[in-house]
Write an enzyme that holds these catalytic residues in place. Sequence first.
Site, PDB file in Angstrom:
ATOM      1  CB  ALA A  78      -0.888  -0.025   1.227  1.00 53.73           C
ATOM      2  N   GLY A 121       0.602  -4.961   1.010  1.00 53.98           N
ATOM      3  CA  GLY A 121      -0.642  -4.971   0.232  1.00 53.98           C
ATOM      4  C   GLY A 121      -0.451  -5.560  -1.152  1.00 53.98           C
ATOM      5  CD  GLU A 124      -2.399  -7.580   3.107  1.00 62.29           C
ATOM      6  OE1 GLU A 124      -2.154  -6.386   2.805  1.00 62.29           O
ATOM      7  OE2 GLU A 124      -2.917  -7.909   4.177  1.00 62.29           O
ATOM      8  CD  GLU A 144       1.910  -5.678   5.636  1.00 63.54           C
ATOM      9  OE1 GLU A 144       2.768  -6.569   5.833  1.00 63.54           O
ATOM     10  OE2 GLU A 144       1.054  -5.738   4.741  1.00 63.54           O
TER      11      GLU A 144
HETATM   12  N1  DAK Z   1       4.655   3.168  -0.690  1.00 64.78           N
HETATM   13  C1  DAK Z   1       5.039   4.339  -1.246  1.00 64.78           C
HETATM   14  N2  DAK Z   1       6.146   4.469  -1.992  1.00 64.78           N
HETATM   15  C2  DAK Z   1       6.920   3.389  -2.151  1.00 64.78           C
HETATM   16  C3  DAK Z   1       6.593   2.135  -1.601  1.00 64.78           C
HETATM   17  C4  DAK Z   1       5.388   2.049  -0.827  1.00 64.78           C
HETATM   18  N3  DAK Z   1       4.944   0.890  -0.307  1.00 64.78           N
HETATM   19  N4  DAK Z   1       7.557   1.253  -1.921  1.00 64.78           N
HETATM   20  C5  DAK Z   1       8.445   1.918  -2.674  1.00 64.78           C
HETATM   21  N5  DAK Z   1       8.058   3.209  -2.822  1.00 64.78           N
HETATM   22  C6  DAK Z   1       8.736   4.271  -3.556  1.00 64.78           C
HETATM   23  C7  DAK Z   1       9.961   4.770  -2.804  1.00 64.78           C
HETATM   24  O1  DAK Z   1       9.598   5.716  -1.831  1.00 64.78           O
HETATM   25  C8  DAK Z   1      10.760   5.365  -3.934  1.00 64.78           C
HETATM   26  O2  DAK Z   1      10.209   6.611  -4.243  1.00 64.78           O
HETATM   27  P1  DAK Z   1      11.167   7.930  -4.409  1.00 64.78           P
HETATM   28  O3  DAK Z   1      11.956   7.999  -3.175  1.00 64.78           O
HETATM   29  O4  DAK Z   1      12.001   7.570  -5.614  1.00 64.78           O
HETATM   30  O5  DAK Z   1      10.203   9.035  -4.627  1.00 64.78           O
HETATM   31  C9  DAK Z   1      10.471   4.441  -5.107  1.00 64.78           C
HETATM   32  O6  DAK Z   1       9.251   3.761  -4.774  1.00 64.78           O
HETATM   33  C10 DAK Z   1      11.538   3.380  -5.310  1.00 64.78           C
HETATM   34  O7  DAK Z   1      11.739   2.725  -4.075  1.00 64.78           O
HETATM   35  P2  DAK Z   1      13.194   2.495  -3.436  1.00 64.78           P
HETATM   36  O8  DAK Z   1      14.105   3.603  -3.811  1.00 64.78           O
HETATM   37  O9  DAK Z   1      12.975   2.232  -1.989  1.00 64.78           O
HETATM   38  O10 DAK Z   1      13.624   1.174  -4.214  1.00 64.78           O
HETATM   39  P3  DAK Z   1      14.639   0.055  -3.720  1.00 64.78           P
HETATM   40  O11 DAK Z   1      14.827  -0.833  -4.891  1.00 64.78           O
HETATM   41  O12 DAK Z   1      15.824   0.652  -3.063  1.00 64.78           O
HETATM   42  O13 DAK Z   1      13.854  -0.741  -2.573  1.00 64.78           O
HETATM   43  C11 DAK Z   1      11.928  -1.919  -1.635  1.00 64.78           C
HETATM   44  C12 DAK Z   1      12.754  -1.532  -2.912  1.00 64.78           C
HETATM   45  C13 DAK Z   1      10.688  -2.639  -2.102  1.00 64.78           C
HETATM   46  C14 DAK Z   1      12.774  -2.857  -0.779  1.00 64.78           C
HETATM   47  C15 DAK Z   1      11.612  -0.623  -0.847  1.00 64.78           C
HETATM   48  O14 DAK Z   1      11.015   0.335  -1.748  1.00 64.78           O
HETATM   49  C16 DAK Z   1      10.634  -0.859   0.264  1.00 64.78           C
HETATM   50  O15 DAK Z   1      10.973  -1.382   1.321  1.00 64.78           O
HETATM   51  N6  DAK Z   1       9.362  -0.437   0.071  1.00 64.78           N
HETATM   52  C17 DAK Z   1       8.351  -0.508   1.087  1.00 64.78           C
HETATM   53  C18 DAK Z   1       7.867  -1.946   1.260  1.00 64.78           C
HETATM   54  C19 DAK Z   1       6.818  -2.029   2.342  1.00 64.78           C
HETATM   55  O16 DAK Z   1       7.078  -1.755   3.520  1.00 64.78           O
HETATM   56  N7  DAK Z   1       5.624  -2.428   1.966  1.00 64.78           N
HETATM   57  C20 DAK Z   1       4.524  -2.580   2.895  1.00 64.78           C
HETATM   58  C21 DAK Z   1       3.749  -1.276   2.996  1.00 64.78           C
HETATM   59  S1  DAK Z   1       2.441  -1.356   4.193  1.00 64.78           S
HETATM   60  C22 DAK Z   1      -5.117  -1.334   3.476  1.00 64.78           C
HETATM   61  C23 DAK Z   1      -4.765  -2.333   2.614  1.00 64.78           C
HETATM   62  C24 DAK Z   1      -3.450  -2.771   2.584  1.00 64.78           C
HETATM   63  C25 DAK Z   1      -2.520  -2.207   3.434  1.00 64.78           C
HETATM   64  C26 DAK Z   1      -2.877  -1.227   4.302  1.00 64.78           C
HETATM   65  C27 DAK Z   1      -4.195  -0.780   4.328  1.00 64.78           C
HETATM   66  N8  DAK Z   1      -6.485  -0.843   3.540  1.00 64.78           N
HETATM   67  C28 DAK Z   1      -7.445  -1.379   2.577  1.00 64.78           C
HETATM   68  C29 DAK Z   1      -6.839   0.184   4.386  1.00 64.78           C
HETATM   69  C30 DAK Z   1      -1.138  -2.650   3.304  1.00 64.78           C
HETATM   70  C31 DAK Z   1      -0.132  -2.038   3.931  1.00 64.78           C
HETATM   71  C32 DAK Z   1       1.194  -2.128   3.352  1.00 64.78           C
HETATM   72  O17 DAK Z   1       1.403  -2.681   2.297  1.00 64.78           O
END
Ligand code: DAK
Length: 270
Positions: A78, A121, A124, A144
């Site tokens: 997400a 997400g 998911e 998460e």
């Molecule tokens: N959200 C927003 N931006 C993201 C992102 C994310 N989940 N993942 C990556 N990006 C963005 C980065 O901020 C970066 O943007 P800029 O800085 O260039 O503006 C760009 O994508 C490239 O990312 P990285 O520079 O970080 O790329 P790397 O190759 O170095 O790293 C990575 C890749 C996948 C390891 C890293 O980006 C990362 O850790 N990303 C976050 C992964 C994460 O924590 N995902 C879980 C998020 S929480 C809901 C339904 C579902 C959910 C919640 C509510 N409802 C229906 C209410 C789910 C929650 C989640 O998924």
Amino acid sequence: MSDKSHLNGKFNNILVSEIENPKGLKVGLIQLNRPDALNALNIDLMKEVVETLESFDKDADTGCMVLTGNAKAFAAGADIKEMADATAIEMLLRDQFARWDRIRKIKKPVIAAVSGFALGGGCELAMTCDMIIAAKSAKFGQPEINLAVIPGAGGTQRLTKAVGKARAMEMILTGKMFTADEMFEAGLVTRVVENEIYLDEAVELAKEISSKPTIAVQLAKECILKSFDSTIEAGLEFERKNFYLLFATEDKFEGMKAFVEKRKADWKGR
Ligand code: DAK
């Protein structure tokens, strides 16, 4: 692959096309298209995905849908930037889960074609699909916990049902990523293929399913999903009723007659 330009004009975060299928009904293709954000699922993107799935679901010319991202990411979760300042009440009022719940109502099969990151997400969303075809490069995870939250769109439930308690606990409590091969062995993924062909493989599978009698496909999907939330007794009863129901379709008579007459069946989808 014909472009669904009328739909593409409408959307900013996905690409939509329909793929001709000489074997049967068309395949609807939805491609998440926020490459700069690794296809992070913001509210608008999810709105577009769900609306398009529903539109394909209603389209009598479509047999099956494929949902994909790009080589680097199916979706990295997400959109964290959209949630970073949100309070519990704001999240409650946004009621995004209502939209996710609509995916469960899609009757036609949906296949996820996953390459690169399928996190949070993103994982998911892939799990809301009926099958996952993964490139070797795919990485699955529920990170998460590293944001001090937990999976909120079915991760604790669908992942546990797919891979079992032991692996789900490890994935969700550590937030670590797992490879496509590991997830295949755990039972989350239908097939792991070379990176170059993951989308083609998913589309081929979708075409094959789109060549089958539609009502039987949809009722089979419904029965399989029913097994996740029913007792064996109730599930068997549900299966039986649907089995009888299929004897009311023209396709059942055609399918069995064609077998007896040693010819190819001509499905009508009714
Ligand atoms: N959200 C927003 N931006 C993201 C992102 C994310 N989940 N993942 C990556 N990006 C963005 C980065 O901020 C970066 O943007 P800029 O800085 O260039 O503006 C760009 O994508 C490239 O990312 P990285 O520079 O970080 O790329 P790397 O190759 O170095 O790293 C990575 C890749 C996948 C390891 C890293 O980006 C990362 O850790 N990303 C976050 C992964 C994460 O924590 N995902 C879980 C998020 S929480 C809901 C339904 C579902 C959910 C919640 C509510 N409802 C229906 C209410 C789910 C929650 C989640 O998924």
